[in-house]
Design a protein around this motif. Structure first.
Motif, PDB file in Angstrom:
ATOM      1  N   VAL A 323       4.019 -12.691   4.015  1.00  0.00           N
ATOM      2  CA  VAL A 323       4.160 -11.364   4.601  1.00  0.00           C
ATOM      3  C   VAL A 323       5.247 -10.559   3.892  1.00  0.00           C
ATOM      4  CG1 VAL A 323       4.708 -10.113   6.727  1.00  0.00           C
ATOM      5  CG2 VAL A 323       3.325 -12.192   6.817  1.00  0.00           C
ATOM      6  N   GLY A 324       6.342 -11.231   3.505  1.00  0.00           N
ATOM      7  CA  GLY A 324       7.478 -10.527   2.927  1.00  0.00           C
ATOM      8  C   GLY A 324       7.154  -9.612   1.766  1.00  0.00           C
ATOM      9  N   PRO A 325       6.442 -10.096   0.721  1.00  0.00           N
ATOM     10  CA  PRO A 325       6.146  -9.215  -0.424  1.00  0.00           C
ATOM     11  C   PRO A 325       5.348  -7.974  -0.049  1.00  0.00           C
ATOM     12  CG  PRO A 325       5.813 -11.515  -1.016  1.00  0.00           C
ATOM     13  CD  PRO A 325       6.045 -11.487   0.455  1.00  0.00           C
ATOM     14  N   PHE A 326       4.377  -8.111   0.873  1.00  0.00           N
ATOM     15  CA  PHE A 326       3.613  -6.943   1.301  1.00  0.00           C
ATOM     16  C   PHE A 326       4.513  -5.927   1.997  1.00  0.00           C
ATOM     17  CE2 PHE A 326      -0.006  -9.936   1.011  1.00  0.00           C
ATOM     18  CZ  PHE A 326      -0.846  -9.154   0.224  1.00  0.00           C
ATOM     19  N   TYR A 327       5.419  -6.407   2.827  1.00  0.00           N
ATOM     20  CA  TYR A 327       6.323  -5.494   3.537  1.00  0.00           C
ATOM     21  C   TYR A 327       7.262  -4.789   2.555  1.00  0.00           C
ATOM     22  CZ  TYR A 327       9.873  -3.683   6.667  1.00  0.00           C
ATOM     23  OH  TYR A 327      10.737  -2.850   7.326  1.00  0.00           O
ATOM     24  N   SER A 329       6.818  -4.132  -0.613  1.00  0.00           N
ATOM     25  CA  SER A 329       6.135  -3.183  -1.496  1.00  0.00           C
ATOM     26  C   SER A 329       5.498  -2.031  -0.731  1.00  0.00           C
ATOM     27  CB  SER A 329       5.071  -3.902  -2.328  1.00  0.00           C
ATOM     28  OG  SER A 329       4.104  -4.493  -1.484  1.00  0.00           O
ATOM     29  N   ARG A 330       4.833  -2.318   0.392  1.00  0.00           N
ATOM     30  CA  ARG A 330       4.081  -1.281   1.104  1.00  0.00           C
ATOM     31  C   ARG A 330       4.946  -0.481   2.068  1.00  0.00           C
ATOM     32  NH1 ARG A 330       0.101   0.654  -1.057  1.00  0.00           N
ATOM     33  NH2 ARG A 330      -0.588   1.426   0.982  1.00  0.00           N
ATOM     34  N   ALA A 331       5.827  -1.157   2.815  1.00  0.00           N
ATOM     35  CA  ALA A 331       6.622  -0.447   3.822  1.00  0.00           C
ATOM     36  C   ALA A 331       7.922   0.105   3.250  1.00  0.00           C
ATOM     37  CB  ALA A 331       6.927  -1.369   4.996  1.00  0.00           C
ATOM     38  N   THR A 463      -3.660  -4.342   1.365  1.00  0.00           N
ATOM     39  CA  THR A 463      -3.082  -3.724   0.171  1.00  0.00           C
ATOM     40  C   THR A 463      -3.155  -2.204   0.215  1.00  0.00           C
ATOM     41  OG1 THR A 463      -5.199  -3.894  -0.999  1.00  0.00           O
ATOM     42  CG2 THR A 463      -3.648  -5.735  -1.233  1.00  0.00           C
ATOM     43  N   THR A 464      -3.980  -1.650   1.097  1.00  0.00           N
ATOM     44  CA  THR A 464      -4.100  -0.186   1.210  1.00  0.00           C
ATOM     45  C   THR A 464      -3.609   0.321   2.559  1.00  0.00           C
ATOM     46  OG1 THR A 464      -6.395  -0.395   2.003  1.00  0.00           O
ATOM     47  CG2 THR A 464      -6.062  -0.185  -0.374  1.00  0.00           C
ATOM     48  N   ALA A 465      -2.951  -0.543   3.351  1.00  0.00           N
ATOM     49  CA  ALA A 465      -2.504  -0.151   4.690  1.00  0.00           C
ATOM     50  C   ALA A 465      -1.348   0.846   4.596  1.00  0.00           C
ATOM     51  CB  ALA A 465      -2.074  -1.381   5.476  1.00  0.00           C
ATOM     52  N   ARG A 466      -1.221   1.690   5.600  1.00  0.00           N
ATOM     53  CA  ARG A 466      -0.117   2.646   5.669  1.00  0.00           C
ATOM     54  C   ARG A 466       1.208   1.925   5.920  1.00  0.00           C
ATOM     55  NH1 ARG A 466      -0.132   5.094   9.921  1.00  0.00           N
ATOM     56  NH2 ARG A 466      -1.802   3.972  11.014  1.00  0.00           N
ATOM     57  N   ALA A 471       4.696  -2.105   8.783  1.00  0.00           N
ATOM     58  CA  ALA A 471       5.922  -2.371   9.546  1.00  0.00           C
ATOM     59  C   ALA A 471       5.596  -2.960  10.909  1.00  0.00           C
ATOM     60  CB  ALA A 471       6.726  -1.086   9.694  1.00  0.00           C
ATOM     61  N   THR A 472       4.548  -2.453  11.547  1.00  0.00           N
ATOM     62  CA  THR A 472       4.125  -3.009  12.840  1.00  0.00           C
ATOM     63  C   THR A 472       3.659  -4.449  12.685  1.00  0.00           C
ATOM     64  OG1 THR A 472       3.463  -0.813  13.622  1.00  0.00           O
ATOM     65  CG2 THR A 472       2.538  -2.715  14.776  1.00  0.00           C
ATOM     66  N   GLY A 473       2.883  -4.704  11.630  1.00  0.00           N
ATOM     67  CA  GLY A 473       2.430  -6.060  11.381  1.00  0.00           C
ATOM     68  C   GLY A 473       3.583  -7.014  11.144  1.00  0.00           C
ATOM     69  N   MET A 474       4.583  -6.553  10.404  1.00  0.00           N
ATOM     70  CA  MET A 474       5.783  -7.357  10.157  1.00  0.00           C
ATOM     71  C   MET A 474       6.479  -7.698  11.474  1.00  0.00           C
ATOM     72  SD  MET A 474       8.052  -8.426   7.741  1.00  0.00           S
ATOM     73  CE  MET A 474       9.806  -8.692   7.534  1.00  0.00           C
TER      74      MET A 474
END
Length: 518
Positions: A323-327, A329-331, A463-466, A471-474
């Motif tokens: 989860v960390g890398p997605f947060y 980069s995306r958030a 990968t395309t989430a807002r 942040a909510t998913g995290m």
């Protein structure tokens, strides 16, 4: 008549002291020799642990290069990683048990040799599927090394230093995991993808020579001690149980890894096959004359609790890697270089804290440090669910440090509590079971916590989430992670209370156990 005592010369104090001084010098020399021997043993075991963990992480960075080199899809080259992990997961318990029967030294040497040979075959593989087959062979060698490095600690290291030794092995595992991506990138850029496998050749030769020179020679095991303390004939290898366990674990591992995060009919069929396999395995072990795993071992509350807690904690720790890398980069909008730098903080902290964690466990007690470690992981998980959204990158790094320090304390203390007082003929299989519980937790975490993250983010393609959705998913994912650690903490408390109750009911058994362990 006056009686006089016969004359005796006064004792020569120098002559009397000479044997004492000689014995003292001999004892000091023997102690120094044993200390030096233990250090070389730990050096060989540490290098074996480094090789197995390096093999886990170094291939990930090469997947895009390998896809181009073999003109293959990303799903195909993923089997380069999956074959290695599947071989370790399915065979590590069997490798541990085989060492208990045939001798740990000779099997560990065989494992190092097999790992090194397979690494060379990986480096010269002309096709993708030969590379995957060689990686599976490399995973078998890694399973043997991982199963017996911890088992050798119980044989060669004094009891009061067990935690420190296990902490050292944990440090080498963390270094291998952290070093893999960066070392792999340098080798691929300078020498090409075969170098990430051929680098194991000199390291493997060195590990083999050290192990051959310094590991204690296997004792004769024609007769082993059973659970009642009586001696029995030499046990055989449980082939049926080994096959059933390997197939069951393979079905479960595939059920939670294939499908790129989706859980379809094939995943469900594999999961049901795994459940059915567990039932068959239990029946086979109950009837086997020499079972792979003695089901009576699970009556030990400390062992059973340690395995469950290890799986839960590994599930949570995998969430930080998935989860960390997605947060980040995306958030938080970090670029790839910063994501890699921040992601390396966890393994770096683990490498720095594992040895001190072992010393702390030796000094203050493994069970007490298990509690402290779990509390640290729970606190870090709660912080990860709350702070990053308000404090940004600092609110991510601080909880990661807290979580990783707690993990280092827990992992070292948990292994020390189990490996300290077990019987010699069970060290290999129990070491394998501890590694298996950790691997199953990592595999489950990658699938289940990844699914929780995607579900909480309310998106199909993460990968395309807002940024707000990520942040909510995290937040929700690590709230779930904290709950899992609270469950592990409740198990630890329950086990401790049960141990106290058993000691109160049977103080003679406690005294006998203390005498046996000393």
């Amino acid at each position: 008549m006056i009686l006089t005592a016969p004359f005796r010369e006064p004792p020569d104090k120098g002559a009397m002291l000479k044997p004492i001084i000689a014995e003292r010098d001999e004892a000091v020399a023997g102690s120094a020799e044993r200390t030096a021997s233990v250090r070389w043993v730990l050096a060989s075991l540490s290098l074996a642990m480094l090789l197995s963990s390096l093999g886990t992480s170094i291939a990930n960075v090469a997947l895009p290069t390998l896809a181009q080199a073999f003109n293959a899809t990303f799903q195909d080259v993923q089997w380069i990683v999956l074959a290695y992990l599947l071989a370790i997961t399915t065979l590590i318990v069997s490798a541990g048990r085989l060492g208990d029967i045939t001798g740990r030294r000779r099997l560990l040497l065989a494992g190092i040799f097999l790992f090194t040979l397979a690494s060379v075959l990986c480096g010269i593989a002309p096709t993708l599927w030969l590379l995957i087959a060689a990686r599976a062979m490399q995973g078998l060698g890694a399973a043997i090394m991982m199963a017996h490095t911890m088992a050798f600690v119980g044989e060669t290291v004094p009891k009061e230093r067990t935690g420190s030794a296990i902490g050292l092995l944990g440090t080498m595992s963390a270094i291998g995991t952290a070093l893999g991506p960066s070392l792999g990138g340098v080798l691929i850029a300078g020498l090409g993808w075969p170098a990430i496998f051929l680098i194991n050749l000199p390291l493997g030769i060195l590990a083999f020579l050290l192990a051959h020179r310094y590991l204690p020679v296997d004792h004769s095991i024609d007769r082993l001690i059973d659970y009642r303390g009586s001696k029995t004939d030499r046990t055989g290898f449980d082939t049926v149980g080994t096959l059933l366990l390997a197939l069951t674990l393979a079905a479960y591992a595939l059920a939670v890894t294939i499908g790129r995060g989706s859980f379809g009919p094939l995943n469900m069929a594999l999961l049901l096959a795994a459940v059915f396999g567990v039932g068959l395995f239990v029946l086979a072990e109950a009837r086997a004359a020499s079972p792979l795993i003695h089901l009576a071992m699970f009556r030990d509350p400390v062992l059973s609790a340690s395995l469950v807690m290890s799986a839960l904690v590994s599930t949570v720790m995998m969430a930080t890697l998935v989860v960390g890398p997605f947060y980040l980069s995306r958030a938080l909008g970090l670029d790839a270089a910063l994501v890699g730098l921040v992601s390396s903080i966890g393994p770096l902290v683990a490498a720095l804290t594992a040895v001190p964690a072992g010393r702390i466990a030796d000094r203050f007690g493994a069970q007490r440090m298990t509690f402290v470690g779990l509390i640290g992981i729970a606190a870090g998980s709660f912080m990860l669910s709350l702070l990053p959204e308000t404090l940004g990158i600092s609110g991510y790094i601080a909880p990661i440090v807290v979580t990783t320090v707690g993990y280092a304390l827990f992992q070292t203390a948990n292994i020390t509590a189990v490996m300290t007082d077990i019987r010699p003929d069970q060290r290999g299989v129990i070491s394998g079971m501890l590694n298996l519980s950790r691997n199953l937790g990592l595999i489950t975490g990658a699938s289940v916590m990844g699914a929780v993250f995607a579900l909480a983010s309310s998106t199909i393609d993460i990968t395309t989430a807002r940024p707000e959705a990520v942040a909510t998913g995290m937040r929700i994912t690590f709230a779930v992670a904290a709950v899992l650690i609270v469950i592990a903490l409740a198990i630890a408390v329950g086990t401790y209370l049960r141990t106290l109750r058993d000691r109160a009911l049977d103080p003679e058994a406690e005294l006998q156990a203390d005498n046996t362990s000393s």
